[in-house]
Design an enzyme around this catalytic site. Sequence first.
Site, short mmCIF file in Angstrom:
data_model
loop_
_atom_site.label_atom_id
_atom_site.label_comp_id
_atom_site.label_asym_id
_atom_site.label_seq_id
_atom_site.Cartn_x
_atom_site.Cartn_y
_atom_site.Cartn_z
N PHE A 114 0.85 -1.19 0.00
CA PHE A 114 0.00 0.00 0.00
C PHE A 114 0.89 1.25 0.00
O PHE A 114 1.92 1.27 0.67
CB PHE A 114 -0.89 -0.05 1.25
CG PHE A 114 -1.99 0.96 1.27
CD1 PHE A 114 -3.19 0.73 0.61
CD2 PHE A 114 -1.82 2.17 1.93
CE1 PHE A 114 -4.20 1.66 0.64
CE2 PHE A 114 -2.84 3.12 1.95
CZ PHE A 114 -4.04 2.86 1.31
N ASP B 9 1.52 -5.38 8.43
CA ASP B 9 0.41 -4.43 8.34
C ASP B 9 -0.87 -5.24 8.18
O ASP B 9 -1.08 -5.89 7.13
CB ASP B 9 0.63 -3.48 7.16
CG ASP B 9 -0.46 -2.41 7.11
OD1 ASP B 9 -1.60 -2.70 7.52
OD2 ASP B 9 -0.15 -1.29 6.65
N TYR C 101 -10.88 1.07 10.68
CA TYR C 101 -12.08 1.41 9.92
C TYR C 101 -12.42 0.46 8.79
O TYR C 101 -13.40 0.65 8.11
CB TYR C 101 -11.98 2.84 9.36
CG TYR C 101 -10.72 3.12 8.56
CD1 TYR C 101 -10.61 2.72 7.24
CD2 TYR C 101 -9.64 3.78 9.14
CE1 TYR C 101 -9.46 2.97 6.52
CE2 TYR C 101 -8.48 4.04 8.43
CZ TYR C 101 -8.40 3.63 7.12
OH TYR C 101 -7.25 3.87 6.41
N LYS C 102 -11.59 -0.57 8.56
CA LYS C 102 -11.92 -1.53 7.49
C LYS C 102 -12.78 -2.65 8.09
O LYS C 102 -13.93 -2.41 8.43
CB LYS C 102 -10.64 -2.01 6.81
CG LYS C 102 -10.00 -0.87 5.99
CD LYS C 102 -8.66 -1.20 5.38
CE LYS C 102 -8.13 0.03 4.61
NZ LYS C 102 -6.70 -0.04 4.35
N ARG D 155 -12.96 -4.35 -7.22
CA ARG D 155 -12.79 -5.06 -5.94
C ARG D 155 -14.14 -5.24 -5.25
O ARG D 155 -14.92 -4.30 -5.12
CB ARG D 155 -11.91 -4.24 -4.98
CG ARG D 155 -10.47 -4.14 -5.36
CD ARG D 155 -9.62 -3.69 -4.17
NE ARG D 155 -10.26 -2.67 -3.34
CZ ARG D 155 -9.73 -2.19 -2.22
NH1 ARG D 155 -8.56 -2.63 -1.80
NH2 ARG D 155 -10.36 -1.25 -1.53
C1 LIG Z 1 -5.93 1.08 4.49
C2 LIG Z 1 -4.46 0.88 4.60
C3 LIG Z 1 -3.65 1.87 5.16
C4 LIG Z 1 -4.27 3.17 5.58
O1 LIG Z 1 -3.42 4.01 6.29
P1 LIG Z 1 -4.06 5.32 6.95
O2 LIG Z 1 -2.98 5.95 7.70
O3 LIG Z 1 -5.21 4.85 7.79
O4 LIG Z 1 -4.60 6.17 5.85
C5 LIG Z 1 -2.29 1.60 5.30
N1 LIG Z 1 -1.76 0.43 4.89
C6 LIG Z 1 -2.53 -0.55 4.34
C7 LIG Z 1 -1.91 -1.85 3.93
C8 LIG Z 1 -3.89 -0.34 4.17
O5 LIG Z 1 -4.65 -1.29 3.63
#
Ligand SMILES: *Cc1c(COP(=O)(O)O)cnc(C)c1O
Length: 419
Positions: free
Chosen positions: A133, A205, A230-231, A379
Site C-alpha cells: 500500500f 500491516d 475502519y476496514k 474489488r
Molecule cells: C488502508 C491501509 C492503510 C491506511 O493508512 P491510513 O494511515 O489509515 O490512511 C495503510 N496500509 C494498508 C496496507 C492499508 O490497507
Amino acid sequence: MTTAPPAPAELRARAAQLDSDDPLAPLRARFLLPPDVVYLDGNSLGPLPAAVPAALDDVVRRQWGTGLIGSWNDNGWWEAPLRIGDTIGALIGAAPGQTVAGDSTSVQLFTALDAAAELRPDRPLLVTDPGHFPTDRYLADAVAGCRDLEVRRVPPADLPRFLAAEGHRVAVVSYSPVDFRTGELYDMRALTAAVHEAGALALWDLCHAAGALPLDVDAIGVDLAVGCGYKFLSGGPGAPAFLYVAQRHHPALRTPLPGWTGHADPFALAPGYAPAPGIARARIGTPPILSLLALEAALTAFDGVDLADVRAKSLSLTGFFLTCAETLLTPLGFTPVTPADPARRASQVTLRHPHARGLVAALAAQGVLADMRAPDLLRFGVNALFTTHQDLLTAAQHLHTLTRDAAYDPAPPATGPVT
Ligand SMILES: *Cc1c(COP(=O)(O)O)cnc(C)c1O
C-alpha cells in the site's frame, strides 16, 4: 431496455441454501445497513455498527457534557488506548498488554518501522513489498531516510531467496499478509519464520486482515504489527489504528515520538522523557476519545464471534462469488485475479476488466457498492459479519446485465477519493 439476465436458477438456489444454513446470519443485525444497498466496500470503510450511535451519544452528552474533565478517570478515558488495544489484540491473537489503539495507521507504521530499526541497529536494510500500500512504501522510504538505511523492494514470493543472500543485513521486513489489489493472502507464518531465520524482525500491516480472518501474532512470533480501525473492524471513518509490539521487545522499545502520555509518570511533568513500562510507552499524545469510544462500541459486533467461523463463511462467500463470476462474467470479458486456492484467498474478490471505473460507477447507481483500483481492477470486499451470498449474486447479476447491454460509460471521469 435492459432485462434481468436469466438468473441461473442453480446459483439462486445455492445462495438461498447457503444463507439459510449460515450460523453467522444473525450478526447482520449488528450493523445498520441501508435497505436496498449491497455493500461490498467493508474492506475500505466498514459500515455503521448498531451499537455505535447510542455509545457516541453517551460519550458526548453524558461523559463529556456532564462528566467533563472527571471523565478521564470516572469513565475510563485515560486507559482507553490500552483497553481498546487489548480488545483488538484478542482479534489478532495477541495476549493483553501488547497492543495500543490510537493515531492513524500511517503514524503507527512510522513508529513501528523506526522502532524496529532501533532494535536492529547494526543492520542497514529495510525490506518492503514493491506492491505494498502506498503509505507503507512512502513511510519505509521516510524512515530509511532519517536513519540512513537502504530500502529493498522484494515481493513476498522472492523473500526466501533474497534473505538467503542478504538476510544478515536486514533489520526489518515490512509486509501485509493481504495484497489489497488482488486479495491474495500470503503465508504469514512461513514468511515470519524466514525473517527470523535471518535474525531480522517481522512487521506486519494487518489493515486487510484484522477482523477478517483468525490471526495468531503471538503464536507465530510476529515482532510488530499495525492495522487500521475502519476496514473490517468497522470503527468509522478515520477510526484510530493500532500498534502491536511483542512483549519480548518492550524493555528495549524506543519510539520516535516520545509524547507525554507514554511517559513513565505522565503527571509528574518531568523535564525529560522516561518511557512507561510495557506497550504504554508507545502512547503519544492525548487520545482521540470520541473516535476511540466509537471504535470500542463497534468492536462489540465481534462479541462471542469465533474468527474461525468468520473465515469459513468468508471463504464460502468469496468462493460463491468466483462461481457466479465464472457463470455470469468471464464470458463477458472479466478475469478473476484473486487466487482460486482458498488458502491463498483473503476476504475480497478482484476481477479485471478494462472498463473497471465505469462499471463500478454503474453498479453504484444500481445500489451495489464496490470499488476499483486503477486501471482495470474491480474489488468486491466481503465481511462475513454482514455479507450474504445473495448480496454477491445480486452484484454479479447487475454486473452481467450492465456489461451485456453496454449500459455504462466506458470512460467516465475519475471522481473523488477512492480509498
Ligand atoms: C488502508 C491501509 C492503510 C491506511 O493508512 P491510513 O494511515 O489509515 O490512511 C495503510 N496500509 C494498508 C496496507 C492499508 O490497507
